[in-house]
Write a protein that holds these residues in place. Structure first.
Motif, mmCIF file in Angstrom:
data_model
loop_
_atom_site.group_PDB
_atom_site.id
_atom_site.type_symbol
_atom_site.label_atom_id
_atom_site.label_comp_id
_atom_site.label_asym_id
_atom_site.label_seq_id
_atom_site.Cartn_x
_atom_site.Cartn_y
_atom_site.Cartn_z
ATOM 1 N N UNK A 232 0.856 -1.188 0.000
ATOM 2 C CA UNK A 232 0.000 0.000 0.000
ATOM 3 C C UNK A 232 0.892 1.237 0.000
ATOM 4 N N UNK A 233 0.329 2.409 -0.291
ATOM 5 C CA UNK A 233 1.148 3.626 -0.311
ATOM 6 C C UNK A 233 1.787 3.904 1.046
ATOM 7 N N UNK A 234 3.069 4.236 1.009
ATOM 8 C CA UNK A 234 3.802 4.593 2.223
ATOM 9 C C UNK A 234 5.044 5.369 1.810
ATOM 10 N N UNK A 235 5.694 6.049 2.739
ATOM 11 C CA UNK A 235 6.922 6.779 2.385
ATOM 12 C C UNK A 235 8.168 5.906 2.326
ATOM 13 N N UNK A 236 7.990 4.586 2.311
ATOM 14 C CA UNK A 236 9.127 3.672 2.265
ATOM 15 C C UNK A 236 9.615 3.509 0.823
ATOM 16 N N UNK A 237 10.885 3.093 0.631
ATOM 17 C CA UNK A 237 11.410 2.890 -0.729
ATOM 18 C C UNK A 237 10.572 1.878 -1.504
ATOM 19 N N UNK A 238 10.405 2.132 -2.789
ATOM 20 C CA UNK A 238 9.553 1.277 -3.618
ATOM 21 C C UNK A 238 10.306 0.075 -4.179
ATOM 22 N N UNK A 239 11.453 0.296 -4.781
ATOM 23 C CA UNK A 239 12.162 -0.762 -5.511
ATOM 24 C C UNK A 239 12.972 -1.624 -4.537
ATOM 25 N N UNK A 240 12.691 -2.929 -4.540
ATOM 26 C CA UNK A 240 13.289 -3.812 -3.542
ATOM 27 C C UNK A 240 13.750 -5.133 -4.160
ATOM 28 N N UNK A 241 14.687 -5.762 -3.445
ATOM 29 C CA UNK A 241 15.106 -7.117 -3.787
ATOM 30 C C UNK A 241 14.031 -8.106 -3.332
ATOM 31 N N UNK A 242 14.234 -9.363 -3.659
ATOM 32 C CA UNK A 242 13.268 -10.392 -3.263
ATOM 33 C C UNK A 242 13.111 -10.474 -1.743
ATOM 34 N N UNK A 243 14.202 -10.195 -1.000
ATOM 35 C CA UNK A 243 14.125 -10.295 0.458
ATOM 36 C C UNK A 243 13.502 -9.069 1.101
ATOM 37 N N UNK A 244 13.067 -8.107 0.297
ATOM 38 C CA UNK A 244 12.412 -6.922 0.825
ATOM 39 C C UNK A 244 13.330 -5.752 1.094
ATOM 40 N N UNK A 245 14.636 -5.950 0.972
ATOM 41 C CA UNK A 245 15.565 -4.841 1.196
ATOM 42 C C UNK A 245 15.589 -3.911 -0.012
ATOM 43 N N UNK A 246 15.621 -2.587 0.223
ATOM 44 C CA UNK A 246 15.656 -1.640 -0.888
ATOM 45 C C UNK A 246 16.925 -1.802 -1.715
ATOM 46 N N UNK A 247 16.828 -1.576 -3.016
ATOM 47 C CA UNK A 247 18.007 -1.640 -3.877
ATOM 48 C C UNK A 247 18.822 -0.364 -3.713
ATOM 49 N N UNK A 248 20.080 -0.423 -4.143
ATOM 50 C CA UNK A 248 20.923 0.767 -4.165
ATOM 51 C C UNK A 248 21.701 0.783 -5.481
ATOM 52 N N UNK A 249 22.667 1.686 -5.588
ATOM 53 C CA UNK A 249 23.390 1.850 -6.849
ATOM 54 C C UNK A 249 24.150 0.596 -7.262
ATOM 55 N N UNK A 250 24.476 -0.275 -6.301
ATOM 56 C CA UNK A 250 25.216 -1.491 -6.649
ATOM 57 C C UNK A 250 24.385 -2.430 -7.521
ATOM 58 N N UNK A 251 23.061 -2.346 -7.398
ATOM 59 C CA UNK A 251 22.213 -3.169 -8.259
ATOM 60 C C UNK A 251 22.447 -2.808 -9.715
ATOM 61 N N UNK A 252 22.571 -1.540 -9.994
ATOM 62 C CA UNK A 252 22.837 -1.091 -11.360
ATOM 63 C C UNK A 252 24.231 -1.510 -11.818
ATOM 64 N N UNK A 253 25.208 -1.389 -10.927
ATOM 65 C CA UNK A 253 26.575 -1.774 -11.289
ATOM 66 C C UNK A 253 26.635 -3.241 -11.710
ATOM 67 N N UNK A 254 26.009 -4.096 -10.923
ATOM 68 C CA UNK A 254 26.028 -5.527 -11.240
ATOM 69 C C UNK A 254 25.251 -5.815 -12.530
#
Length: 354
Positions: A232-254
């Motif tokens: 549901x809508x919330x101020x939490x980060x949207x894009x996440x890994x399968x484990x629920x942790x938010x992605x960061x710039x390293x996702x793009x690097x890989x």
């Protein structure tokens, strides 16, 4: 007692020759802090973007000049530190001779002196970093990709990696909206407006804007939020890994390292996420003109003598119309239906599956 005009003229000439202003003469010197004492103050007063960009360089400045007072460092010492950092830099895939290292180090030094001047610790003319020539910015090597190249990237994204759904979602997000990497990472769960198919982007220079997105992308983002986030809508980060942790710039690097392994031209030309932005904006500019492309990119309207341009900035409907033509999908805010069958530059990408 009246002042002799000749004396006044002589005083003004002397002040001018010294590079001073009358305001400089009103400055009262104080006990100056060292770089080790003052740089943390600069860091605490800086925004998130500045900390991310210049944090490493402020650390290097403390290491090099930590015990010196702010008025004890010379332009030659700053330039020497710049050269050392360039020589000892870590060579990355997008290395261009250390130009960005030199530019960022100088900007970090200037930020320190500008704040010290604003804090009345130094007189306005005392800015040794301002006397160091700024490295000349090189022309960018980024450019628009062709339809065959975009299709090859899309095939590699959707058929490799351990989380093709996430990678496909990222690829479509950037190719469709031309958002920056920072804008994608800043997306929150409440930044999706499904009724009118808009997403809210927070990008460089603290800009916030609504960008049209296709119904397919909106549905995929909502499914992503449902399966990996709060649902549901919330101020939490949207894009996440399968484990629920938010992605960061390293996702793009890989992601781009993997694409480079599969497509050698990606590594050879140093293709990155920003090339997708170039691709989309080039297409929009060619078909809908510079004004719509500027709005699609989220760029500020340029200052010019054309007063009419102030009144003719593109609307969200204009951007939605361009998006509909680009993706071949109708958009609720578009003023005209998209061409039948869409366009060959935009590959079929449906990352809806959780």
């Amino acid at each position: 007692m009246s002042t002799d005009p000749t004396t006044v003229r002589a005083a003004r000439l002397l002040i001018s020759q010294l590079g001073l202003t009358p305001e400089d003469l009103m400055w009262v010197p104080t006990d100056l802090p060292t770089f080790r004492d003052y740089v943390p103050h600069v860091i605490s007063a800086s925004g998130t973007g500045s900390k991310r960009t210049y944090g490493t360089y402020w650390t290097r400045i403390i290491e090099a000049f930590g015990d010196k007072r702010l008025d004890e460092v010379t332009p030659s010492e700053i330039e020497g530190l710049m050269r050392r950092l360039v020589e000892n830099r870590r060579i990355r895939r997008n290395d261009r001779g250390g130009h960005s290292v030199a530019e960022h180090l100088l900007a970090a030094m200037r930020a320190i002196y500008n704040r010290a001047i604003n804090d009345n610790l130094l007189p306005p003319q005392h800015n040794p970093a301002g006397k160091v020539p700024k490295p000349r910015r090189r022309p960018t090597t980024r450019q628009s990709l062709g339809a065959a190249e975009v299709t090859a990237l899309a095939d590699a994204v959707t058929t490799s990696g351990h989380d093709t759904v996430l990678d496909t979602l990222l690829f479509r997000l950037h190719l469709e909206t031309a958002c920056r990497r920072g804008g994608a990472l800043a997306l929150r769960e409440d930044d999706i407006e499904p009724t009118t198919c808009l997403i809210q982007l927070r990008e460089k220079n603290d800009t916030v804007r609504w960008q049209p997105a296709s119904p397919t992308l909106i549905a995929s983002l909502l499914a992503h939020r449902q399966h990996r986030g709060n649902g549901k809508p919330s101020p939490e980060p949207l894009l996440r890994h399968r484990d629920g942790n938010p992605i960061n710039h390293r996702r793009y690097d890989r992601l781009w390292e993997r694409l480079g392994d599969r497509l050698p031209w990606v590594t050879a030309r140093n293709v990155s996420t920003h090339w997708l932005r170039h691709t989309t904006l080039t297409w929009v500019e060619r078909h809908y003109g510079p004004s719509v492309a500027r709005g699609y990119a989220g760029h500020a309207h340029p200052r010019s003598d054309d007063v009419t341009a102030v009144y003719t900035k593109p609307t969200i409907a204009d951007l939605a119309t361009a998006l509909a033509a680009y993706t071949g999908e109708p958009h609720p805010l578009s003023t005209t239906p998209p061409p039948a069958g869409g366009l060959p530059v935009f590959p079929i990408l449906n990352p809806l599956q959780p």
